[in-house]
Design a protein around this motif. Structure first.
Motif, PDB file in Angstrom:
ATOM      1  N   ARG A  65      -4.199  -2.317  -1.538  1.00  0.00           N
ATOM      2  CA  ARG A  65      -4.043  -3.166  -2.719  1.00  0.00           C
ATOM      3  C   ARG A  65      -2.553  -3.430  -2.917  1.00  0.00           C
ATOM      4  O   ARG A  65      -1.737  -2.528  -2.790  1.00  0.00           O
ATOM      5  CB  ARG A  65      -4.603  -2.423  -3.928  1.00  0.00           C
ATOM      6  N   ARG A  66      -2.227  -4.689  -3.210  1.00  0.00           N
ATOM      7  CA  ARG A  66      -0.843  -5.061  -3.492  1.00  0.00           C
ATOM      8  C   ARG A  66      -0.821  -5.858  -4.784  1.00  0.00           C
ATOM      9  O   ARG A  66      -1.629  -6.769  -4.975  1.00  0.00           O
ATOM     10  CB  ARG A  66      -0.278  -5.902  -2.345  1.00  0.00           C
ATOM     11  N   VAL A  67       0.083  -5.501  -5.686  1.00  0.00           N
ATOM     12  CA  VAL A  67       0.191  -6.171  -6.974  1.00  0.00           C
ATOM     13  C   VAL A  67       1.525  -6.894  -7.052  1.00  0.00           C
ATOM     14  O   VAL A  67       2.572  -6.296  -6.818  1.00  0.00           O
ATOM     15  CB  VAL A  67       0.080  -5.163  -8.144  1.00  0.00           C
ATOM     16  N   GLU A  68       1.479  -8.183  -7.377  1.00  0.00           N
ATOM     17  CA  GLU A  68       2.691  -8.941  -7.646  1.00  0.00           C
ATOM     18  C   GLU A  68       2.954  -8.854  -9.140  1.00  0.00           C
ATOM     19  O   GLU A  68       2.052  -9.148  -9.946  1.00  0.00           O
ATOM     20  CB  GLU A  68       2.536 -10.403  -7.230  1.00  0.00           C
ATOM     21  N   PRO A  69       4.159  -8.467  -9.529  1.00  0.00           N
ATOM     22  CA  PRO A  69       4.452  -8.272 -10.956  1.00  0.00           C
ATOM     23  C   PRO A  69       4.689  -9.582 -11.699  1.00  0.00           C
ATOM     24  O   PRO A  69       5.764  -9.849 -12.230  1.00  0.00           O
ATOM     25  CB  PRO A  69       5.697  -7.391 -10.932  1.00  0.00           C
ATOM     26  N   THR A  70       3.674 -10.413 -11.731  1.00  0.00           N
ATOM     27  CA  THR A  70       3.740 -11.671 -12.465  1.00  0.00           C
ATOM     28  C   THR A  70       2.932 -11.512 -13.742  1.00  0.00           C
ATOM     29  O   THR A  70       2.277 -10.491 -13.957  1.00  0.00           O
ATOM     30  CB  THR A  70       3.158 -12.818 -11.618  1.00  0.00           C
ATOM     31  N   VAL A  71       2.939 -12.524 -14.602  1.00  0.00           N
ATOM     32  CA  VAL A  71       2.122 -12.498 -15.810  1.00  0.00           C
ATOM     33  C   VAL A  71       1.149 -13.654 -15.721  1.00  0.00           C
ATOM     34  O   VAL A  71       1.574 -14.811 -15.745  1.00  0.00           O
ATOM     35  CB  VAL A  71       2.993 -12.610 -17.082  1.00  0.00           C
ATOM     36  N   PRO A  72      -0.148 -13.411 -15.583  1.00  0.00           N
ATOM     37  CA  PRO A  72      -0.758 -12.095 -15.350  1.00  0.00           C
ATOM     38  C   PRO A  72      -0.473 -11.628 -13.924  1.00  0.00           C
ATOM     39  O   PRO A  72      -0.141 -12.441 -13.044  1.00  0.00           O
ATOM     40  CB  PRO A  72      -2.250 -12.348 -15.560  1.00  0.00           C
ATOM     41  N   PRO A  73      -0.635 -10.326 -13.670  1.00  0.00           N
ATOM     42  CA  PRO A  73      -0.375  -9.814 -12.315  1.00  0.00           C
ATOM     43  C   PRO A  73      -1.330 -10.434 -11.296  1.00  0.00           C
ATOM     44  O   PRO A  73      -2.487 -10.702 -11.604  1.00  0.00           O
ATOM     45  CB  PRO A  73      -0.641  -8.313 -12.433  1.00  0.00           C
ATOM     46  N   ARG A  74      -0.815 -10.665 -10.110  1.00  0.00           N
ATOM     47  CA  ARG A  74      -1.657 -11.129  -9.005  1.00  0.00           C
ATOM     48  C   ARG A  74      -1.926  -9.916  -8.128  1.00  0.00           C
ATOM     49  O   ARG A  74      -0.993  -9.249  -7.680  1.00  0.00           O
ATOM     50  CB  ARG A  74      -0.964 -12.208  -8.201  1.00  0.00           C
ATOM     51  N   VAL A  75      -3.221  -9.664  -7.889  1.00  0.00           N
ATOM     52  CA  VAL A  75      -3.623  -8.487  -7.121  1.00  0.00           C
ATOM     53  C   VAL A  75      -4.270  -8.959  -5.826  1.00  0.00           C
ATOM     54  O   VAL A  75      -5.177  -9.795  -5.843  1.00  0.00           O
ATOM     55  CB  VAL A  75      -4.591  -7.599  -7.928  1.00  0.00           C
ATOM     56  N   TYR A  76      -3.794  -8.408  -4.717  1.00  0.00           N
ATOM     57  CA  TYR A  76      -4.261  -8.782  -3.389  1.00  0.00           C
ATOM     58  C   TYR A  76      -4.840  -7.567  -2.670  1.00  0.00           C
ATOM     59  O   TYR A  76      -4.344  -6.459  -2.830  1.00  0.00           O
ATOM     60  CB  TYR A  76      -3.101  -9.326  -2.542  1.00  0.00           C
ATOM     61  N   TYR A  77      -5.849  -7.818  -1.849  1.00  0.00           N
ATOM     62  CA  TYR A  77      -6.493  -6.767  -1.074  1.00  0.00           C
ATOM     63  C   TYR A  77      -6.546  -7.180   0.385  1.00  0.00           C
ATOM     64  O   TYR A  77      -6.645  -8.363   0.706  1.00  0.00           O
ATOM     65  CB  TYR A  77      -7.918  -6.517  -1.584  1.00  0.00           C
ATOM     66  N   ARG A  78      -6.487  -6.178   1.247  1.00  0.00           N
ATOM     67  CA  ARG A  78      -6.673  -6.407   2.679  1.00  0.00           C
ATOM     68  C   ARG A  78      -7.295  -5.161   3.285  1.00  0.00           C
ATOM     69  O   ARG A  78      -7.161  -4.066   2.742  1.00  0.00           O
ATOM     70  CB  ARG A  78      -5.372  -6.762   3.380  1.00  0.00           C
ATOM     71  N   LEU A  79      -7.976  -5.338   4.404  1.00  0.00           N
ATOM     72  CA  LEU A  79      -8.547  -4.194   5.116  1.00  0.00           C
ATOM     73  C   LEU A  79      -7.460  -3.519   5.948  1.00  0.00           C
ATOM     74  O   LEU A  79      -6.577  -4.181   6.492  1.00  0.00           O
ATOM     75  CB  LEU A  79      -9.686  -4.633   6.044  1.00  0.00           C
ATOM     76  N   THR A  80      -7.566  -2.213   6.063  1.00  0.00           N
ATOM     77  CA  THR A  80      -6.728  -1.459   6.991  1.00  0.00           C
ATOM     78  C   THR A  80      -7.367  -1.571   8.376  1.00  0.00           C
ATOM     79  O   THR A  80      -8.454  -2.142   8.530  1.00  0.00           O
ATOM     80  CB  THR A  80      -6.671   0.021   6.584  1.00  0.00           C
ATOM     81  N   GLU A  81      -6.716  -0.998   9.382  1.00  0.00           N
ATOM     82  CA  GLU A  81      -7.330  -0.973  10.716  1.00  0.00           C
ATOM     83  C   GLU A  81      -8.675  -0.254  10.668  1.00  0.00           C
ATOM     84  O   GLU A  81      -9.642  -0.682  11.296  1.00  0.00           O
ATOM     85  CB  GLU A  81      -6.406  -0.290  11.723  1.00  0.00           C
ATOM     86  N   LEU A  82      -8.724   0.841   9.915  1.00  0.00           N
ATOM     87  CA  LEU A  82      -9.982   1.582   9.773  1.00  0.00           C
ATOM     88  C   LEU A  82     -11.044   0.703   9.119  1.00  0.00           C
ATOM     89  O   LEU A  82     -12.198   0.666   9.549  1.00  0.00           O
ATOM     90  CB  LEU A  82      -9.753   2.860   8.960  1.00  0.00           C
ATOM     91  N   GLY A  83     -10.654  -0.030   8.091  1.00  0.00           N
ATOM     92  CA  GLY A  83     -11.589  -0.937   7.424  1.00  0.00           C
ATOM     93  C   GLY A  83     -12.071  -2.039   8.338  1.00  0.00           C
ATOM     94  O   GLY A  83     -13.253  -2.404   8.332  1.00  0.00           O
ATOM     95  N   LEU A  84     -11.160  -2.588   9.146  1.00  0.00           N
ATOM     96  CA  LEU A  84     -11.569  -3.618  10.107  1.00  0.00           C
ATOM     97  C   LEU A  84     -12.569  -3.062  11.113  1.00  0.00           C
ATOM     98  O   LEU A  84     -13.478  -3.768  11.540  1.00  0.00           O
ATOM     99  CB  LEU A  84     -10.349  -4.189  10.833  1.00  0.00           C
ATOM    100  N   SER A  85     -12.420  -1.790  11.471  1.00  0.00           N
ATOM    101  CA  SER A  85     -13.362  -1.196  12.429  1.00  0.00           C
ATOM    102  C   SER A  85     -14.756  -1.041  11.828  1.00  0.00           C
ATOM    103  O   SER A  85     -15.735  -0.931  12.557  1.00  0.00           O
ATOM    104  CB  SER A  85     -12.852   0.165  12.923  1.00  0.00           C
ATOM    105  N   LEU A  86     -14.858  -1.070  10.512  1.00  0.00           N
ATOM    106  CA  LEU A  86     -16.159  -0.970   9.840  1.00  0.00           C
ATOM    107  C   LEU A  86     -16.911  -2.295   9.859  1.00  0.00           C
ATOM    108  O   LEU A  86     -18.129  -2.323   9.760  1.00  0.00           O
ATOM    109  CB  LEU A  86     -15.954  -0.505   8.392  1.00  0.00           C
TER     110      LEU A  86
END
Length: 134
Positions: A82-103
């Protein structure tokens, strides 16, 4: 597992048939429809990221709370970040890890199997329902 500890050590392989093995809890988490959908959406974006709102739009029927719970589980298990950009409102981004991609590969196979056999399952349910009614 060779021990009866409540948690498997990272170098040990789990044993689904050991009542103390956390593999059971992991399968409960990754076996949900919301996890399968989230992994599919995130895998399609890989190696990029997906915003929370976009995930919700691409997962029909998921509530904000259920999506939050699902993503928290994926992050806790090391399957997503999870990555959060400190904007108003905050923008939250998600991505799979290598382990997640293997799933994604086994989940895709399970989704395909379910889609291909749903009609057969529906027929079996209808037969069972009719039998139960007498």
């Amino acid at each position: 597992m060779t021990t009866r500890s409540a948690r498997a050590r990272p170098t040990e392989r789990g044993d689904l048939f050991d009542s103390q093995c956390p593999t059971r809890q992991l399968l409960d988490r990754i076996g949900t429809k919301w996890t399968s959908m989230a992994v599919k959406v995130l895998a399609a974006a890989a190696p990029g990221e997906v915003r929370f709102a976009e995930l919700r739009r691409r997962m029909p029927g998921v509530s904000q709370k259920m999506l939050s719970v699902t993503l928290h589980s994926l992050i806790r298990d090391g399957l997503a970040t999870r990555r959060v950009e400190p904007t108003v409102p905050p923008r939250v981004y998600y991505r799979l890890t290598e382990l997640g991609l293997s799933l994604e590969v086994p989940l895709a196979a399970l989704r395909t199997w379910a889609e291909e056999h749903m009609a057969e399952i529906d027929r079996a349910n209808a037969i069972d329902d009719a039998r139960a009614r007498g």
